[in-house]
Design a protein around this motif. Structure first.
Motif, mmCIF file in Angstrom:
data_model
loop_
_atom_site.group_PDB
_atom_site.id
_atom_site.type_symbol
_atom_site.label_atom_id
_atom_site.label_comp_id
_atom_site.label_asym_id
_atom_site.label_seq_id
_atom_site.Cartn_x
_atom_site.Cartn_y
_atom_site.Cartn_z
ATOM 1 N N LEU A 222 0.823 -1.211 0.000
ATOM 2 C CA LEU A 222 0.000 0.000 0.000
ATOM 3 C C LEU A 222 0.856 1.260 0.000
ATOM 4 N N ARG A 225 1.724 1.978 -3.618
ATOM 5 C CA ARG A 225 0.584 1.728 -4.497
ATOM 6 C C ARG A 225 0.790 2.319 -5.885
ATOM 7 N N TYR A 228 1.799 -0.053 -8.871
ATOM 8 C CA TYR A 228 0.767 -0.729 -9.655
ATOM 9 C C TYR A 228 0.046 0.265 -10.561
ATOM 10 N N ASP A 364 -8.165 -0.548 -2.559
ATOM 11 C CA ASP A 364 -7.195 0.536 -2.424
ATOM 12 C C ASP A 364 -5.992 0.323 -3.331
ATOM 13 N N PHE A 365 -5.418 -0.869 -3.305
ATOM 14 C CA PHE A 365 -4.182 -1.107 -4.051
ATOM 15 C C PHE A 365 -4.440 -1.266 -5.547
#
Length: 689
Positions: A222, A225, A228, A364-365
């Motif tokens: 996270l 992040r 990604y 979230d991620f």
């Protein structure tokens, strides 16, 4: 001279007054006060003026040279002033030209300012363009050689993403500078993608380590992040590869976790759990255990109290609902054992907690939202959920504890609501499947209980039936009460399913009571047996259940019916003649058959005489009989009150009948005991209970 005088202008009175008003007041006052002749004074003044003029002329003649010099100086000054005037006029003309020049310069200044602003704007845009498109050596070095975990790498990756977006936008504007930097940026992009892919996969593979806290690498992911997000923006195929690898790894991790957790957890289950022999209609049997049983004089009886009674198990739906998970090895060390529903709660609390955390992480991620997040979350949890359903289906199929099964059904509702409160997908399909398994098994177990009750041969029971409450009825009462209490604690109504099951069970128990009561020889004993058992059921329910329910209403009606029959049967041996008289004569009174009523005069005399002589002993006998018949004093008090109330009603009706004109000449009507006297006597028996 006269002509000259005539030519002198005449002075008007107004002019004289005006001159007089301008004169010095002191001088005028002095002249008037001196009484002088004004003509003399005027001549004197003329002479003085002539003399002054002559002296002035003489002075001018004497100073002729000085005056000439003054005149010349004055002329010189006039010339100087003339030249000054010409100079000032020239200045004035020059100032008019300067105003035009200033206006022209002002216009030029505005133009120059606009040109400057345009140049500065172009300079800033060009400077920003150069900054956006130029690839600094620092970026190249960090991306190519830097550690991915370093904060500098993340900062340069943000900058690289910005430049990639900028170059892509400039391609449509046909900027030639793009051709110079695009190869370098592409090389950096591929290098960054390669390093990010390797780093993320390494973090994902950390989840495969046994006994590892998977939330630690998730927390690290996270923090980065944007890695990604960079992959998703520049290489979707690799981003999908990351997604697939995450789903596979985390799916296997949860699968292994829940498989091992369930296996270890159910090793902690109570050994004295309900079995297929622990049914409502199964009698308590004596069993011997080993050599101890052979030489022991006290046989051991199978204790089924935990199978049919709730105890404090409903706390699982209230303050124990979110208590900590059961840790298998810690529980094993402390020799703890648990019931099925406690293990069920711990398993599903773990599922809900992990599912909640996992949904928040993937949203979230992986930058998911809405249905996409729900679908991805379902992929991650699918293997674990399938394993849970498979394992729990086997465990549920071996569960013979109806209370436990119903608690688990209510726990499912609580967990589903908990997910909704956390704004997490409630996994409706899973809960529907597991609830369906529980309902099917619950229905099967209750059918086994009902079948055992229906199949019970009351003539071959080890313990003969007497008027006291039976332990099988107590089992039923405790079991029914348990279902009602669990429903209250869950905060929901019973529902049609559980109501139908409870009514079926009540019907089976009602039939059993009738069969048991039929084994007793006396009708009165049968009624006492029914009342005691109905009262037992109602007492147990009333003690713990607050809400109204249909089962309680049904049992209450049956109890009242049995009490009415018992009261009638108890009073009839003592007051049957009076009751028969009331029953036979009351319709005749209502219909006005006076002649037919007169035939009952002799019978009236017998009834009054018999009643007056025996009513006290009869009341005492009724009281003694009820005391011996009912184990519950409160119930006995109510029945005694019902019996006396019915007796009073019959006496009142009897008194009303004998007041009819058909019995007017019957002397015994006045000998009947006063009803108030009977009521006073009856009140003496109330303190007994």
């Amino acid at each position: 001279m006269s002509k000259g005088k005539d030519k002198e202008p005449s002075i008007s009175l107004e002019d004289c007054l005006a001159d007089f008003s301008k004169a010095n007041e002191d001088v005028v006052r002095e002249a008037l006060s001196s009484n002088r002749d004004l003509r003399v004074f005027s001549d004197k003044v003329k002479k003085e003026l002539t003399t002054a003029h002559r002296e002035a002329v003489e002075g001018c003649i004497k100073n002729a040279e000085q005056l000439t010099d003054l005149y010349n100086q004055i002329n010189s000054c006039d010339q100087v002033f003339e030249r000054l005037e010409k100079t000032l006029i020239g200045f004035q003309n020059d100032l008019g030209t300067i105003s035009d020049d200033m206006k022209r310069l002002q216009d030029q200044s505005v133009l120059i300012k606009q040109e400057l602003e345009n140049r500065q704007k172009v300079r800033n845009d060009l400077s920003q363009f150069v900054d956006d498109i130029v690839v600094p050596q620092t970026m190249i070095k960090v991306i190519m050689e830097g550690d991915v975990s370093d904060r500098t790498f993340l900062e340069q990756l943000h900058e690289l993403q910005h430049k990639l977006h900028f170059v892509k936008a400039q391609e449509f504007k046909e900027a030639r500078a793009v051709e110079d930097v695009q190869p370098v940026l592409e090389s950096l992009k591929f290098k960054a993608i390669e390093k990010i892919r390797e780093w993320i996969l390494t973090k994902i593979y950390m989840f495969r380590k046994p006994l590892s806290n998977y939330q630690v690498p998730q927390h690290q992911l996270l923090k980065y992040r944007f890695f990604y997000e960079f992959l998703l923006a520049n290489e979707r195929n690799i981003a999908k590869e990351i997604q697939a690898e995450y789903v596979d790894t985390i799916g296997k991790m949860f699968f292994s976790y829940f498989k091992v957790y369930i296996s270890r957890l159910f090793k902690l289950m109570m050994t004295d759990a309900a079995s297929k022999d622990d049914l409502l209609g199964v009698e308590d049997t004596v069993k011997h255990t080993g050599l101890t049983g052979l030489f022991s004089s006290k046989p051991q009886v199978r204790n089924r109290a935990t199978v049919f009674s709730l105890g404090s198990r409903q706390n699982l739906l209230t303050h124990d609902f979110i208590s900590p998970l059961i840790v298998p090895h810690a529980a094993k060390e402390s020799n703890q054992k648990f019931q099925f529903e406690t293990l069920f709660r711990s398993i599903h609390l773990a599922l809900v907690d992990h599912s909640s955390h996992e949904f928040l992480f993937v949203a979230d991620f992986f930058l998911f939202s809405g249905q996409a997040a729900i679908n991805f979350h379902s992929k991650v949890m699918s293997r674990a959920i399938d394993q849970l359903l498979k394992d729990l289906e086997q465990r549920i199929a071996l569960n013979f504890d109806a209370i436990s099964l119903y608690l688990c059904i209510r726990l499912c509702d609580k967990f589903r609501n908990l997910l909704i409160e956390r704004e997490i997908p409630p996994m409706d399909e899973y809960w529907e499947t597991i609830c369906n398994q529980l309902w099917i098994r619950f229905d099967q177990v209750m059918k086994m209980h009902n079948d055992s009750v229906n199949a019970l041969d009351v003539r071959k029971m080890q313990t003969p039936v007497d008027t006291r409450p039976h332990y099988i009825i107590r089992r039923y009462a405790e079991l029914t009460c348990a279902f009602l209490v669990v429903s209250e604690c869950s905060g929901k109504e019973l529902g049609k399913k559980i109501e139908a099951i409870l009514e079926t069970s009540e019907d089976a128990m009602e039939q059993l009571l009738l069969r048991m009561s039929a084994t007793l020889p006396q009708q009165k004993d049968r009624l006492v047996f029914l009342i005691n058992n109905y009262d037992l059921i109602l007492s147990i329910i009333d003690d713990r259940v607050v809400q109204d329910n249909r089962i309680h209403s049904i049992i209450h009606e049956l109890n009242q019916k049995a009490i009415g029959e018992f009261v009638e049967a108890t009073l009839s041996p003592h007051f049957s003649a009076l009751f028969s008289f009331v029953t036979e004569c009351e319709p005749l009174v209502n219909q006005g058959h006076a002649q037919m009523l007169s035939r009952y005069n002799d019978k009236l005399t017998q009834i009054v005489g018999s009643f007056n002589g025996t009513w006290k002993k009869s009341i005492d006998a009724v009281n003694a009989e009820i005391i011996k018949s009912f184990t519950n004093f409160k119930n006995g008090t109510n029945i005694l009150q019902a019996a006396f109330s019915q007796l009073i009603q019959y006496v009142q009706r009897f008194t009303k009948i004998i007041s009819h004109e058909a019995f007017h000449n019957n002397a015994s009507r006045n000998e009947m005991v006063n009803i108030h006297h009977i009521m006073v006597e009856i009140k003496k028996y109330k303190p007994v209970y």
